[in-house]
Design a protein around this motif. Structure first.
Motif, mmCIF file in Angstrom:
data_model
loop_
_atom_site.group_PDB
_atom_site.id
_atom_site.type_symbol
_atom_site.label_atom_id
_atom_site.label_comp_id
_atom_site.label_asym_id
_atom_site.label_seq_id
_atom_site.Cartn_x
_atom_site.Cartn_y
_atom_site.Cartn_z
ATOM 1 N N SER A 129 4.402 -29.344 28.854
ATOM 2 C CA SER A 129 5.741 -29.591 28.330
ATOM 3 C C SER A 129 5.596 -30.144 26.922
ATOM 4 C CB SER A 129 6.474 -30.617 29.207
ATOM 5 O OG SER A 129 6.454 -30.234 30.566
ATOM 6 N N PHE A 130 6.130 -29.418 25.937
ATOM 7 C CA PHE A 130 5.904 -29.879 24.573
ATOM 8 C C PHE A 130 6.889 -29.268 23.577
ATOM 9 C CE2 PHE A 130 3.379 -26.021 25.090
ATOM 10 C CZ PHE A 130 3.701 -25.298 23.948
ATOM 11 N N ALA A 131 7.010 -29.972 22.480
ATOM 12 C CA ALA A 131 7.642 -29.450 21.273
ATOM 13 C C ALA A 131 6.907 -30.137 20.129
ATOM 14 C CB ALA A 131 9.133 -29.777 21.224
ATOM 15 N N PHE A 132 6.616 -29.394 19.075
ATOM 16 C CA PHE A 132 5.927 -30.022 17.952
ATOM 17 C C PHE A 132 6.371 -29.417 16.626
ATOM 18 C CE2 PHE A 132 2.875 -26.626 19.185
ATOM 19 C CZ PHE A 132 2.719 -25.966 17.974
ATOM 20 N N ILE A 133 6.178 -30.208 15.580
ATOM 21 C CA ILE A 133 6.527 -29.811 14.217
ATOM 22 C C ILE A 133 5.328 -30.125 13.335
ATOM 23 C CG2 ILE A 133 8.114 -30.158 12.276
ATOM 24 C CD1 ILE A 133 10.054 -31.407 14.486
ATOM 25 N N VAL A 134 4.804 -29.115 12.673
ATOM 26 C CA VAL A 134 3.653 -29.280 11.789
ATOM 27 C C VAL A 134 4.071 -28.964 10.362
ATOM 28 C CG1 VAL A 134 1.391 -28.330 11.137
ATOM 29 C CG2 VAL A 134 1.919 -28.741 13.550
ATOM 30 N N PHE A 135 3.662 -29.821 9.424
ATOM 31 C CA PHE A 135 3.843 -29.529 8.008
ATOM 32 C C PHE A 135 2.496 -29.651 7.314
ATOM 33 C CE2 PHE A 135 4.605 -31.048 3.589
ATOM 34 C CZ PHE A 135 5.084 -29.834 3.084
ATOM 35 N N ASP A 136 2.067 -28.562 6.691
ATOM 36 C CA ASP A 136 0.813 -28.514 5.945
ATOM 37 C C ASP A 136 1.145 -28.702 4.465
ATOM 38 O OD1 ASP A 136 -1.571 -27.938 4.702
ATOM 39 O OD2 ASP A 136 -1.966 -26.109 5.828
ATOM 40 N N LYS A 137 0.880 -29.887 3.960
ATOM 41 C CA LYS A 137 1.230 -30.190 2.573
ATOM 42 C C LYS A 137 0.450 -29.335 1.586
ATOM 43 C CE LYS A 137 1.598 -34.005 -0.734
ATOM 44 N NZ LYS A 137 1.292 -35.436 -0.992
ATOM 45 N N SER A 138 -0.797 -28.992 1.929
ATOM 46 C CA SER A 138 -1.643 -28.232 1.010
ATOM 47 C C SER A 138 -1.121 -26.820 0.747
ATOM 48 C CB SER A 138 -3.079 -28.160 1.543
ATOM 49 O OG SER A 138 -3.136 -27.422 2.758
ATOM 50 N N THR A 139 -0.385 -26.270 1.712
ATOM 51 C CA THR A 139 0.153 -24.914 1.560
ATOM 52 C C THR A 139 1.677 -24.856 1.641
ATOM 53 O OG1 THR A 139 -0.058 -24.514 3.948
ATOM 54 C CG2 THR A 139 -1.936 -23.892 2.562
ATOM 55 N N SER A 140 2.311 -26.024 1.844
ATOM 56 C CA SER A 140 3.771 -26.114 2.040
ATOM 57 C C SER A 140 4.233 -25.226 3.195
ATOM 58 C CB SER A 140 4.523 -25.750 0.756
ATOM 59 O OG SER A 140 4.335 -26.740 -0.227
ATOM 60 N N THR A 141 3.426 -25.188 4.256
ATOM 61 C CA THR A 141 3.708 -24.364 5.427
ATOM 62 C C THR A 141 4.279 -25.212 6.556
ATOM 63 O OG1 THR A 141 1.928 -22.813 4.894
ATOM 64 C CG2 THR A 141 2.699 -22.837 7.172
#
Length: 237
Positions: free
Chosen positions: A131-143
């Motif tokens: 059971s999950f939800a996640f949010i990833v932000f890669d600052k190096s690529t603005s992804t």
């Protein structure tokens, strides 16, 4: 948990833009949304990442079965809520220590996706069980990379603020106050990636995802569904 991205990072979903225009309702700016989160959530922590990204979370009133966590590694920021049933085997797969948590696992899985191109994005989330939800932000690529489990056991919502920022949160009421009808439940079993250009189902990544406009009296602007599958996004919370 709350993540807010300017339109220079995440393009607002056209369906939610149209929903907000079709049935105008009160909205507020991204800054006011963040302020409301911090002021209404006990022990809230907020973080500004560059000029275009704001992240916030709190452990207050979290479910013991779906705890929230936050981590940063190699300029990769991750908000995670839930629990992975196969965390042990995934630690071995990615060569992680036995003490590695879910949020660290997700960061390493994302790094594998990013660094082993053309590694299919759906393969990363298909390996996650639980059971999950996640949010990833890669600052190096603005992804930005966002995902929800296949059963939607951890609620996740997204909407558009008055000044055009795209916000993701586990609290629908929080977003409703700032996004009006430009609001929807994030479809379960799906991921959103700015690197691949939008929303995908990770069981059937080639199937088109469409949005069904909501009725005027509903709080949602649209319900997203995968072609050939049942409607995935819940209409109640």
């Amino acid at each position: 948990m709350l993540a807010i991205f300017s339109s220079s990072v995440v393009s607002p979903p056209e369906e939610l833009v149209a929903a907000g225009s079709r049935t105008p309702s009160p909205k507020t700016s991204a800054a006011k949304l963040l302020t409301r989160f911090v002021e209404s959530k006990a022990s809230a922590v907020s973080l500004q990442v560059g000029e275009h990204v704001q992240l916030a979370y709190t452990h207050h009133s979290e479910s013991p079965w779906h705890p929230r966590s936050f981590a940063v590694k190699d300029e990769i920021f991750c908000l995670f809520e839930g629990a992975l049933d196969n965390l042990g085997s995934l630690r071995q797969q990615y060569g992680l220590a036995k003490s590695a948590s879910e949020v660290i696992l997700v960061i390493e899985a994302y790094k594998a996706l990013r660094d082993r191109a053309p590694y299919p994005a759906n393969r990363v989330v298909c390996h996650l069980s639980g059971s999950f939800a996640f949010i990833v932000f890669d600052k190096s690529t603005s992804t930005v990379f966002v995902a929800s489990d296949q059963a939607g056991k951890v609620p996740l919502f997204w909407g558009i603020t008055a000044d055009g920022y795209v916000a993701f949160a586990d609290d629908a009421d929080l977003l409703k106050g700032s996004c009006g009808k430009s609001l929807a439940s994030f479809p379960q079993g799906c991921f959103y990636s700015t690197a691949v250009g939008g929303l995908r189902c990770y069981e059937n990544p080639k199937n088109k995802i469409t949005a069904v406009p909501a009725e005027e009296e509903e709080i949602w602007g649209a319900t997203f569904k995968v072609e050939g599958s049942a409607v995935l996004a819940a209409t109640e919370y």
